[in-house]
Design an enzyme around this catalytic site. Structure first.
Site, short mmCIF file in Angstrom:
data_model
loop_
_atom_site.label_atom_id
_atom_site.label_comp_id
_atom_site.label_asym_id
_atom_site.label_seq_id
_atom_site.Cartn_x
_atom_site.Cartn_y
_atom_site.Cartn_z
N SER A 104 3.90 2.29 8.53
CA SER A 104 3.68 1.31 7.49
C SER A 104 4.98 1.02 6.77
O SER A 104 5.70 1.95 6.41
CB SER A 104 2.68 1.84 6.47
OG SER A 104 1.40 1.51 6.89
N ASP B 208 0.84 -7.57 2.36
CA ASP B 208 1.05 -6.14 2.11
C ASP B 208 2.54 -5.79 2.02
O ASP B 208 3.09 -5.13 2.89
CB ASP B 208 0.36 -5.33 3.21
CG ASP B 208 0.12 -3.89 2.80
OD1 ASP B 208 0.72 -3.45 1.80
OD2 ASP B 208 -0.66 -3.20 3.47
N HIS C 110 0.82 -1.21 0.00
CA HIS C 110 0.00 0.00 0.00
C HIS C 110 0.85 1.26 0.00
O HIS C 110 0.37 2.33 -0.35
CB HIS C 110 -1.05 -0.01 1.11
CG HIS C 110 -0.58 0.41 2.47
ND1 HIS C 110 -0.27 -0.49 3.46
CD2 HIS C 110 -0.38 1.63 3.01
CE1 HIS C 110 0.09 0.16 4.54
NE2 HIS C 110 0.04 1.44 4.30
N1 ARG Z 1 -4.75 0.89 7.21
C1 ARG Z 1 -3.44 0.82 6.65
C2 ARG Z 1 -2.79 2.20 6.76
O1 ARG Z 1 -3.25 3.02 7.46
C3 ARG Z 1 -3.46 0.31 5.26
C4 ARG Z 1 -4.08 1.21 4.27
C5 ARG Z 1 -4.05 0.76 2.84
N2 ARG Z 1 -5.05 -0.22 2.58
C6 ARG Z 1 -6.31 0.04 2.18
N3 ARG Z 1 -7.13 -0.95 2.07
N4 ARG Z 1 -6.76 1.25 1.91
O2 ARG Z 1 -2.12 2.74 5.94
N1 GLU Z 2 -1.27 1.59 7.43
C1 GLU Z 2 -0.63 2.62 8.20
C2 GLU Z 2 0.42 3.39 7.43
O1 GLU Z 2 0.30 3.58 6.25
C3 GLU Z 2 -0.10 2.01 9.42
C4 GLU Z 2 -1.22 1.67 10.24
C5 GLU Z 2 -1.30 2.58 11.41
O2 GLU Z 2 -1.82 3.69 11.29
O3 GLU Z 2 -0.78 2.11 12.43
O4 GLU Z 2 1.33 3.96 7.98
#
Ligand code: ARG
Ligand code: GLU
Length: 716
Positions: free
Chosen positions: A651, A229, A93
């Site tokens: 991330s 991921d 991502h």
């Molecule tokens: N929640 C994760 C973060 O904050 C992954 C985000 C990307 N994935 C998604 N399905 N949008 O970045």
């Molecule tokens: N998916 C998040 C990022 O892009 C990390 C998840 C979180 O916020 O801990 O940094």
């Protein structure tokens, strides 16, 4: 009753004393002072110098902050070096928009994955930077020395900025390094990070989205999770191994050190640490702030995005081309949208407002007779009272106005850039490129629907005094539908051919006059001016007051609790978080185990749901049990959770074992604990990582990219 309350308090206290260890994002420079003994007690086998040292290679040399040209100190993700030749691993991502930008319907890397089997096939990503931390310095004394007690907030801010700039310049004079001073502990301390910033970062490999984004936005922010991921990048350098702009002559960067791979993976109860660039947390907010977040900011921003996402999702489900165009945009919108909801839920569930109120009551008692602390809580209350309607108005200006329909922000930024071009200039290639890039991923019909919805919501939710003129006008006569149809019919920004023809025909002031009558520009300008004149001045004044209050409040808290070990909120600088692998109970009667497996992917499979489609090849590998050395007890581990305190920006961070070897790559947090940016609850806050064994399995068995594994240093 008395006794019961007493008991509850004992339990709460015990929980805090025993589990507190997992909370916090620590400054690598200070590990030796604050953390290393505790880390070692929990199983860590390295020294503080192994993690951070400026005189010899240490793990910090292998941690990368991914940034963008022009804004290199904001790290949107973390990555880590895993070979002698600059190979990086990060999240799928994090590389998503890069993969998307390289994709077309015929070469759809987003859908099918991308693997460079030859270095020459690795793809250039203009504008992406990779920062390596050279050192951190405590510059609090230099800054504090220039501040005087009588300074008002504006003067103070200016002094800090001036000295910071001077320190930054001095620190890198005669080198090609870059330095950046940032406030910590609400401006009570300052540290300078010095970086070497690489500018040629190429895409090396990414699995298909059905692996890299398996579960999609449905599973996002949740556990149990089965997302692969991860993606690979590579840093290229000049012949001298120093940063250089992209060139085919550049060579793979040779790092001071890189992470070794723990092929045995990890197991429940193991010590882990996460080394990366968390962006923002706000652990020391007051009850007033949390209340406003839960009641105003999160629900309104969420509702605006719900409306947007309904339209985008419908478009994406209707047409593969629209899916490709909107996938990266939708992921961005949906991600924060979902997080806000989880955050609100957690804050309510754990009674954060109540907990903060109790702390404030205690503070008030302690602060009696101690200026300036004695007035802090009351001043906070008054300031947040005034802030309420402003943050509401600003949420709409940002989310529904400038950040609503894309045509609005596009019209504004393009007109701004065109203003610099005179009658005699040719249209610069960079602007043509911007226009091409915009229309590559643009769909007029979708954007028109978004504009209609945004204008409707804006008018419905805000009192008249907070509506920019063009917004208020929009719904007055013929209704939103007709209004937006005419809007798109008239606007030259809705059609690339018309736009380019117009830019070829008109130049300089004549062009500006024309564009400034365009409905998209007019709407953008109306919202932007409204922010500039009506929202920002009072809001900035409030923010100034809050900066001062936040600083005094935190100093007071530290004085009141001298025994407590405080950590600085995340600020996009390098931090260490540590904890252990373990499950949690999201609700009565349920316990989540800490690992998921390949079998779980097949359990989730559902060809009718886009997010749950499984690549044929993966199914075959599963059926033939062709797991290579990557299985444990007959199963390939896919993801795991642990109690490391992480946030956005983390991330892609390396998740390491007690020896500092890579066991996984961090990519998310579990739903029930998403409020950890504001309050960390050790019982349920978990970071989610993709298991290194799953990564190796996919690279080896599915992608046949064994050459990448041979670059790595595997520890059996
Ligand atoms: N929640 C994760 C973060 O904050 C992954 C985000 C990307 N994935 C998604 N399905 N949008 O970045
Ligand atoms: N998916 C998040 C990022 O892009 C990390 C998840 C979180 O916020 O801990 O940094």
């Amino acid at each position: 009753m008395q006794k019961r309350i007493g008991m509850i308090w004992t339990v709460v206290l015990l929980l805090h004393l025993t589990c507190k260890a997992d909370e916090g994002m620590w400054i690598p420079l200070l590990l030796k002072k604050y953390n290393i003994e505790e880390m070692q007690r929990q199983g860590f086998r390295l020294t503080a110098e192994d993690v951070y040292d400026i005189n010899r290679a240490s793990l910090k040399d292998a941690v990368i902050g991914l940034g963008r040209e022009g804004r290199p100190f904001f790290h949107f993700c973390t990555a880590e070096l895993i070979s002698r030749e600059g190979l990086l691993i990060t999240n799928h991502h994090c590389a998503y928009s890069l993969i998307q930008a390289h994709s077309t319907l015929t070469d759809n890397y987003l859908e099918h994955g991308f693997w460079a089997y030859d270095r020459a096939d690795e793809l250039e990503n203009p504008g992406i930077t990779a920062s390596i931390l050279v050192r951190i310095e405590d510059v609090t004394p230099q800054i504090a020395g220039a501040l005087t007690a009588g300074m008002d907030e504006a003067e103070r801010t200016k002094t800090v900025a001036d000295i910071s700039r001077k320190l930054e310049e001095e620190a890198v004079k005669g080198t090609d390094l870059q330095a950046n001073v940032k406030p910590y502990f609400n401006g009570n301390q300052y540290f300078m990070s010095v970086f070497r910033i690489y500018r040629d970062v190429r895409l090396v490999g990414a699995p298909p989205s059905a692996i890299g984004k398996f579960g999609g936005d449905t599973d996002n922010w949740s556990w149990p999770r089965h997302t692969g991921d991860f993606a690979f990048l590579r840093i290229y350098a000049g012949q001298d191994n120093e940063p250089a702009p992209y060139s085919p002559e550049n060579v793979p960067y040779r790092p001071a050190t890189h992470f070794k791979i723990a092929t045995q993976g990890a197991k429940e109860g193991d010590f882990t640490f996460v080394f990366g660039y968390p962006a923002t947390t706000r652990e020391y907010l007051t009850s007033f702030a949390i209340e406003q977040l839960v009641e105003v900011e999160n629900p309104h921003r969420t509702a605006i995005r719900t409306a947007k996402l309904n339209i985008i999702n419908q478009a994406m489900n209707s047409d593969p081309l629209l899916r490709l165009k909107y996938s990266a945009k939708a992921a961005g919108v949906a991600n924060t949208w979902k997080k806000w909801q989880g955050e609100t839920k957690g804050l309510l569930r754990f009674g954060t407002v109540e907990q903060k109120r109790r702390l404030e009551a205690r503070f008030r008692t302690w602060a009696t007779g101690r200026t300036p602390y004695d007035s802090v809580v009351d001043r906070y209350r008054a300031v947040y009272q005034k802030r309420k309607e402003l943050v509401l108005a600003d949420a709409y200006a940002q989310e529904a106005g400038l950040g609503g329909a894309e045509i609005v922000s596009f019209a504004r930024s393009l007109t701004g850039r065109l203003a610099e071009i005179t009658e005699n200039d040719l249209l610069p290639e960079a602007i043509r490129q911007t226009i091409r890039t915009f229309f590559k991923d643009y769909d007029v019909a979708t954007d028109r629907k978004i504009l209609e919805e945004m204008l409707k919501l804006y008018n419905l939710q805000l009192p008249d005094e907070w509506k920019p003129e063009a917004v208020a006008e929009a719904g007055k006569n013929s209704g939103y539908h007709l209004y937006t149809e005419q809007f798109f019919h008239q606007s030259v920004f809705a059609d690339s051919t018309r736009l380019l023809a117009c830019l070829d025909r008109w130049k300089g002031t004549a062009l500006q006059e024309k564009l400034k009558k365009d409905p998209a520009y007019l709407l953008a300008a109306s919202v932007a001016d409204f922010r500039l004149l009506r929202i920002n001045p009072p809001l900035q004044e409030i923010e100034r007051q809050l900066r001062e209050l936040d600083r005094v409040w935190l100093t007071g808290l530290m004085e009141m609790q001298p025994e407590k070990r405080f950590y600085a909120d995340a600020n996009s600088t390098l931090r260490v978080a540590y904890g252990k692998i373990g499950g949690y109970s999201p609700a009565d009667g349920i316990f989540y185990k800490p690992f998921t497996t390949l079998s779980g992917i097949l359990e989730k499979e559902n060809p009718a749901i886009y997010d749950y489609q499984v690549p044929q090849k993966l199914k075959e590998l599963y059926r033939s049990k062709d797991f290579g050395p990557y299985a444990q007890d007959g199963e390939v581990p896919v993801c795991f959770i642990a109690s490391n305190h992480t946030t956005g920006g983390n991330s892609g961070s390396p998740v390491l074992n007690a020896d500092g070897h890579l066991i996984g790559v961090n990519f998310d947090r579990a739903w029930d604990g998403v409020m950890s940016d504001l309050q960390y609850e050790p019982s349920i806050c978990r970071n989610i990582s993709v298991d290194i064994r799953y990564i190796l399995f996919i690279v080896d068995k599915l992608a046949g990219a064994g050459h990448l594994i041979r670059e790595m240093e595997l520890i059996e």
